[in-house]
Design a protein around this motif. Sequence first.
Motif, PDB file in Angstrom:
ATOM      1  N   TRP A  31       0.822  -1.231   0.000  1.00  0.00           N
ATOM      2  CA  TRP A  31       0.000   0.000   0.000  1.00  0.00           C
ATOM      3  C   TRP A  31       0.846   1.267   0.000  1.00  0.00           C
ATOM      4  CZ3 TRP A  31      -5.365  -1.337   0.438  1.00  0.00           C
ATOM      5  CH2 TRP A  31      -6.238  -0.255   0.247  1.00  0.00           C
ATOM      6  N   PRO A  32       1.902   1.386   0.823  1.00  0.00           N
ATOM      7  CA  PRO A  32       2.702   2.623   0.767  1.00  0.00           C
ATOM      8  C   PRO A  32       3.347   2.865  -0.599  1.00  0.00           C
ATOM      9  CG  PRO A  32       3.140   1.423   2.791  1.00  0.00           C
ATOM     10  CD  PRO A  32       2.339   0.510   1.919  1.00  0.00           C
ATOM     11  N   LEU A  33       3.818   1.800  -1.257  1.00  0.00           N
ATOM     12  CA  LEU A  33       4.458   1.972  -2.561  1.00  0.00           C
ATOM     13  C   LEU A  33       3.470   2.469  -3.604  1.00  0.00           C
ATOM     14  CD1 LEU A  33       6.747  -1.192  -2.696  1.00  0.00           C
ATOM     15  CD2 LEU A  33       7.487   1.199  -2.599  1.00  0.00           C
ATOM     16  N   ILE A  34       2.286   1.883  -3.639  1.00  0.00           N
ATOM     17  CA  ILE A  34       1.307   2.318  -4.625  1.00  0.00           C
ATOM     18  C   ILE A  34       0.779   3.713  -4.279  1.00  0.00           C
ATOM     19  CG2 ILE A  34      -0.639   1.221  -3.472  1.00  0.00           C
ATOM     20  CD1 ILE A  34      -0.117   1.571  -7.247  1.00  0.00           C
ATOM     21  N   THR A  35       0.819   4.084  -2.988  1.00  0.00           N
ATOM     22  CA  THR A  35       0.416   5.437  -2.599  1.00  0.00           C
ATOM     23  C   THR A  35       1.406   6.465  -3.128  1.00  0.00           C
ATOM     24  OG1 THR A  35      -0.664   4.603  -0.597  1.00  0.00           O
ATOM     25  CG2 THR A  35      -0.123   6.946  -0.657  1.00  0.00           C
ATOM     26  N   LEU A  36       2.704   6.178  -2.986  1.00  0.00           N
ATOM     27  CA  LEU A  36       3.719   7.087  -3.530  1.00  0.00           C
ATOM     28  C   LEU A  36       3.530   7.266  -5.030  1.00  0.00           C
ATOM     29  CD1 LEU A  36       6.319   8.736  -3.193  1.00  0.00           C
ATOM     30  CD2 LEU A  36       7.617   6.598  -3.473  1.00  0.00           C
ATOM     31  N   TYR A  37       3.279   6.179  -5.716  1.00  0.00           N
ATOM     32  CA  TYR A  37       3.006   6.229  -7.156  1.00  0.00           C
ATOM     33  C   TYR A  37       1.759   7.076  -7.438  1.00  0.00           C
ATOM     34  CZ  TYR A  37       1.420   4.337 -11.696  1.00  0.00           C
ATOM     35  OH  TYR A  37       0.970   4.177 -12.984  1.00  0.00           O
ATOM     36  N   SER A  38       0.738   6.929  -6.601  1.00  0.00           N
ATOM     37  CA  SER A  38      -0.547   7.594  -6.835  1.00  0.00           C
ATOM     38  C   SER A  38      -0.470   9.104  -6.665  1.00  0.00           C
ATOM     39  CB  SER A  38      -1.608   7.031  -5.884  1.00  0.00           C
ATOM     40  OG  SER A  38      -1.751   5.646  -6.026  1.00  0.00           O
ATOM     41  N   LEU A  39       0.414   9.563  -5.806  1.00  0.00           N
ATOM     42  CA  LEU A  39       0.489  11.009  -5.560  1.00  0.00           C
ATOM     43  C   LEU A  39       0.797  11.758  -6.849  1.00  0.00           C
ATOM     44  CD1 LEU A  39       2.421  11.100  -2.162  1.00  0.00           C
ATOM     45  CD2 LEU A  39      -0.040  11.382  -2.552  1.00  0.00           C
ATOM     46  N   ASP A  40       1.721  11.236  -7.633  1.00  0.00           N
ATOM     47  CA  ASP A  40       2.044  11.866  -8.916  1.00  0.00           C
ATOM     48  C   ASP A  40       0.946  11.587  -9.937  1.00  0.00           C
ATOM     49  OD1 ASP A  40       3.496  13.240 -10.857  1.00  0.00           O
ATOM     50  OD2 ASP A  40       4.535  11.438 -11.511  1.00  0.00           O
ATOM     51  N   TYR A  41       0.493  10.354  -9.994  1.00  0.00           N
ATOM     52  CA  TYR A  41      -0.509   9.977 -10.994  1.00  0.00           C
ATOM     53  C   TYR A  41      -1.790  10.796 -10.826  1.00  0.00           C
ATOM     54  CZ  TYR A  41      -3.328   7.015 -14.041  1.00  0.00           C
ATOM     55  OH  TYR A  41      -4.128   6.554 -15.059  1.00  0.00           O
ATOM     56  N   MET A  42      -2.277  10.928  -9.594  1.00  0.00           N
ATOM     57  CA  MET A  42      -3.562  11.595  -9.360  1.00  0.00           C
ATOM     58  C   MET A  42      -3.469  13.109  -9.428  1.00  0.00           C
ATOM     59  SD  MET A  42      -5.738   9.219  -9.187  1.00  0.00           S
ATOM     60  CE  MET A  42      -7.106  10.296  -8.796  1.00  0.00           C
ATOM     61  N   SER A  43      -2.256  13.650  -9.509  1.00  0.00           N
ATOM     62  CA  SER A  43      -2.122  15.105  -9.601  1.00  0.00           C
ATOM     63  C   SER A  43      -2.731  15.641 -10.890  1.00  0.00           C
ATOM     64  CB  SER A  43      -0.639  15.499  -9.518  1.00  0.00           C
ATOM     65  OG  SER A  43       0.092  14.983 -10.624  1.00  0.00           O
ATOM     66  N   HIS A  44      -2.976  14.747 -11.866  1.00  0.00           N
ATOM     67  CA  HIS A  44      -3.562  15.162 -13.142  1.00  0.00           C
ATOM     68  C   HIS A  44      -5.034  14.760 -13.270  1.00  0.00           C
ATOM     69  CE1 HIS A  44       0.586  15.876 -14.410  1.00  0.00           C
ATOM     70  NE2 HIS A  44       0.884  14.648 -14.005  1.00  0.00           N
ATOM     71  N   GLU A  45      -5.578  14.103 -12.238  1.00  0.00           N
ATOM     72  CA  GLU A  45      -6.918  13.535 -12.360  1.00  0.00           C
ATOM     73  C   GLU A  45      -7.999  14.322 -11.628  1.00  0.00           C
ATOM     74  OE1 GLU A  45      -7.303  11.168 -14.404  1.00  0.00           O
ATOM     75  OE2 GLU A  45      -5.197  10.698 -14.722  1.00  0.00           O
ATOM     76  N   GLY A  46      -7.619  15.203 -10.683  1.00  0.00           N
ATOM     77  CA  GLY A  46      -8.596  16.014  -9.979  1.00  0.00           C
ATOM     78  C   GLY A  46      -9.236  15.294  -8.802  1.00  0.00           C
ATOM     79  N   GLN A  47      -9.916  16.102  -7.951  1.00  0.00           N
ATOM     80  CA  GLN A  47     -10.642  15.586  -6.773  1.00  0.00           C
ATOM     81  C   GLN A  47      -9.749  14.709  -5.895  1.00  0.00           C
ATOM     82  OE1 GLN A  47     -13.726  16.529  -5.918  1.00  0.00           O
ATOM     83  NE2 GLN A  47     -13.934  17.785  -7.767  1.00  0.00           N
ATOM     84  N   GLU A  48      -8.554  15.212  -5.640  1.00  0.00           N
ATOM     85  CA  GLU A  48      -7.588  14.394  -4.900  1.00  0.00           C
ATOM     86  C   GLU A  48      -7.973  14.203  -3.440  1.00  0.00           C
ATOM     87  OE1 GLU A  48      -3.320  15.451  -6.038  1.00  0.00           O
ATOM     88  OE2 GLU A  48      -4.486  16.983  -7.083  1.00  0.00           O
ATOM     89  N   ASN A  49      -8.570  15.215  -2.808  1.00  0.00           N
ATOM     90  CA  ASN A  49      -8.951  15.074  -1.400  1.00  0.00           C
ATOM     91  C   ASN A  49      -9.981  13.954  -1.233  1.00  0.00           C
ATOM     92  OD1 ASN A  49      -7.349  17.138  -0.177  1.00  0.00           O
ATOM     93  ND2 ASN A  49      -8.731  18.682  -1.016  1.00  0.00           N
ATOM     94  N   ARG A  50     -10.969  13.939  -2.087  1.00  0.00           N
ATOM     95  CA  ARG A  50     -11.992  12.884  -2.005  1.00  0.00           C
ATOM     96  C   ARG A  50     -11.365  11.524  -2.291  1.00  0.00           C
ATOM     97  NH1 ARG A  50     -16.219  13.144  -6.591  1.00  0.00           N
ATOM     98  NH2 ARG A  50     -14.568  11.995  -7.657  1.00  0.00           N
ATOM     99  N   PHE A  51     -10.544  11.465  -3.325  1.00  0.00           N
ATOM    100  CA  PHE A  51      -9.927  10.193  -3.713  1.00  0.00           C
ATOM    101  C   PHE A  51      -9.096   9.626  -2.575  1.00  0.00           C
ATOM    102  CE2 PHE A  51      -6.389   7.724  -5.365  1.00  0.00           C
ATOM    103  CZ  PHE A  51      -7.000   6.869  -6.271  1.00  0.00           C
ATOM    104  N   PHE A  52      -8.182  10.422  -2.044  1.00  0.00           N
ATOM    105  CA  PHE A  52      -7.267   9.887  -1.040  1.00  0.00           C
ATOM    106  C   PHE A  52      -7.926   9.713   0.323  1.00  0.00           C
ATOM    107  CE2 PHE A  52      -4.007  11.321  -4.109  1.00  0.00           C
ATOM    108  CZ  PHE A  52      -3.279  10.144  -4.175  1.00  0.00           C
ATOM    109  N   GLY A  53      -9.012  10.430   0.582  1.00  0.00           N
ATOM    110  CA  GLY A  53      -9.759  10.178   1.809  1.00  0.00           C
ATOM    111  C   GLY A  53     -10.273   8.750   1.853  1.00  0.00           C
ATOM    112  N   PHE A  54     -10.909   8.317   0.758  1.00  0.00           N
ATOM    113  CA  PHE A  54     -11.399   6.937   0.691  1.00  0.00           C
ATOM    114  C   PHE A  54     -10.254   5.941   0.535  1.00  0.00           C
ATOM    115  CE2 PHE A  54     -15.289   9.239  -0.453  1.00  0.00           C
ATOM    116  CZ  PHE A  54     -16.193   8.601   0.400  1.00  0.00           C
ATOM    117  N   TRP A  55      -9.181   6.388  -0.101  1.00  0.00           N
ATOM    118  CA  TRP A  55      -8.002   5.532  -0.287  1.00  0.00           C
ATOM    119  C   TRP A  55      -7.415   5.142   1.067  1.00  0.00           C
ATOM    120  CZ3 TRP A  55      -5.208   3.886  -4.701  1.00  0.00           C
ATOM    121  CH2 TRP A  55      -3.900   3.483  -4.486  1.00  0.00           C
ATOM    122  N   ILE A  56      -7.211   6.118   1.932  1.00  0.00           N
ATOM    123  CA  ILE A  56      -6.646   5.846   3.259  1.00  0.00           C
ATOM    124  C   ILE A  56      -7.597   4.993   4.081  1.00  0.00           C
ATOM    125  CG2 ILE A  56      -5.887   6.911   5.412  1.00  0.00           C
ATOM    126  CD1 ILE A  56      -5.058   9.373   3.725  1.00  0.00           C
TER     127      ILE A  56
END
Length: 494
Positions: A91-116
Motif C-alpha cells: 500500500w505505501p508503494l502504490i500510494t507514492l506512485y498515486s500522488l504523482d498519478y492523481m495530480s492530473h486527475e482532480g478531486q484528490e482530497n476525495r480520492f485519497f480520503g477513501f483511499w486511506i
Amino acid sequence: MYWLQALPILIPVVLGLGLLILQPQSRKVRNCYIMASVLLTAALSFASIAVAAAADVAPACTLVRFSSEFSISLRIDGASMVYGSIVSALWPLITLYSLDYMSHEGQENRFFGFWIASFGVVLGVAFAEDFLTLYLFYELLTLATLPLVMHFMDEKARYAGRKYLVYSLSGAAFAFIGIVFLLNYGTTLDFTYGGVLDMVKAAGNEPTLRAVFVLAFFGFGVKAAIFPFYGWLPDASVAPTPVSALLHAVAVVKAGAFAVLRLIYFGFGADFLRGTTAQTVVMTAAIVTIVYGAARALRTPHLKRRLAFSTVSNLSYILFSLTLMLPAGLTGALTHMVYHAVVKITMFCCAGAIIQKCGREYIYEFEGIGRRMPVVFGTFTVSAFALIGLPPLGGFAGKWMICSAAVLSADPLAYVGIGALILSTLLTTLYMMTIFVRAWFPVGAVDAEALANIHDPGKAMTIPLVVLAAAGIVLALVSNPLIAFLQAVGFNTL
C-alpha cells in the motif's frame, strides 16, 4: 498489547475521514498528510503482526461486544500475517506512485480520503477473528472502494460503480447465508482450523450444508471474479490506474480469495467437504475460470482490460488450490497470493504510466515505445516473465506449489486442473509477449516524430516501479524460506 491490532484499522479510517473534512488545498500539505497516514498504518500493522508472531497464543481484541456469542473482534493468526503483510508492504508503494498519478486527475482530497480509509478496512478483513467481523469489513470494503471506482463520475464510471455494487452486495448476501448456517450448525463463529461444524447437529443435514457452502463460495467468489460472476472486474478498469492496481492485486480480489480460504479451512472444514459434490462444483468453476480468463485476455486489445482478464484467470489459480481441500493446497494458494500481488500491482503501475505519459491504451499502439520508456517497459517485461512463471521468478514457485498439491490430492479433477494451468500458462505467454515484444521490437512502421515526445515518468512513479520489480526478484530468490513459512501456515503449525 492486544489493543495494538485495532490501531491499524481504526486510525486510517479516522485519518481518511479527516482528509475528507479538512480538504487541504496545498498539494504539499495533502501529500505529506497522505504519506504519513499510510506509513503510520503500515508500521502499526507490522508491529501488530510482530507481536502476534512472538506470542504463544495470539491475543484477541474485542472492538464491540453485542452478546456472549456476537462481537466484532480481531485476532492475528498465520493466514492474517500473510495477507496483512501483503497489504501493508504494497500500500505505501502504490500510494507514492498515486500522488504523482492523481495530480492530473482532480478531486484528490476525495480520492485519497477513501483511499486511506480503505487501507484500514482491508486490514480489518485480514485481522478479523471470526466470520461476523470478516463479513462486516467485507461489506465495508465495497462501500469504501466504490467512490474510488466511480472517481471520474462519467457515464462509464457510474455504470462500472453500479455493476460493482450490485455484484458485490449480491455475492455478500449469499455469503451471509453460509455464515447463518455456520452459526446454527457450528460450535462458534471464531475461525478454527479444521472447521467449526458440530457433527452432532450436522448429522442428517450434510447435503444441505454442502449446498449452502457452494452458495457461500460463489458469494465470496464474486470479489475473486469467479466465473460467471467476473463481469464487474474488467468494467472497473475505467477507474484511475492506482485503483485498478489495488482492486486486482491487493484489496478487493484478494479479500474475496481470503474469505474463501476462511470459509473452507476455518468454517465448513476441508475434511467435511473433500470428496463431495460440493468440492467438484467449486473446483470445476475455478478450472473453467482459469482457462476462460486467459483466453479472454488474449483476445482483448485494451491494455488494462487485458490485465483485468489476466487477474480473473490468476485469482482462480488461488481458488483452485484452495478447493483441493488439503493443507498443501492452502500453502499453494498463499504462495501464489504473495507472488501474484507483487507482479500484478507492478504491471498495473506500468500500464498507468504508459497511459498517462503517452496516451496510448491499446496494445497495437505500442510499436517502438519500449526504448522511449525503458524503465516502465523494463519492469513490465520482468513482471510479465514472472506472471508467465519463468524460473526462478516468483510465478513459477506459485504454480509449482499448486500443481504439487494437485498431484498430492490424487483427484482426477485436480489433474484436469493441472492441464488448465498448463494451457493458461501458454495463453499467458502469448498475451504477455505480444505486449512487450511489440514495444521493444516493432514490426511495423514507427512514427519517429510521435515517439520523440514519449519518455519515462518522473521519480515519484518510476521509483515504486523499480522497487516493486526488485521486490519480486528478491522474493523469488528467497522462495525457499518464504514457502517454508507459508507451509507452517498451511499446516497450522504457526
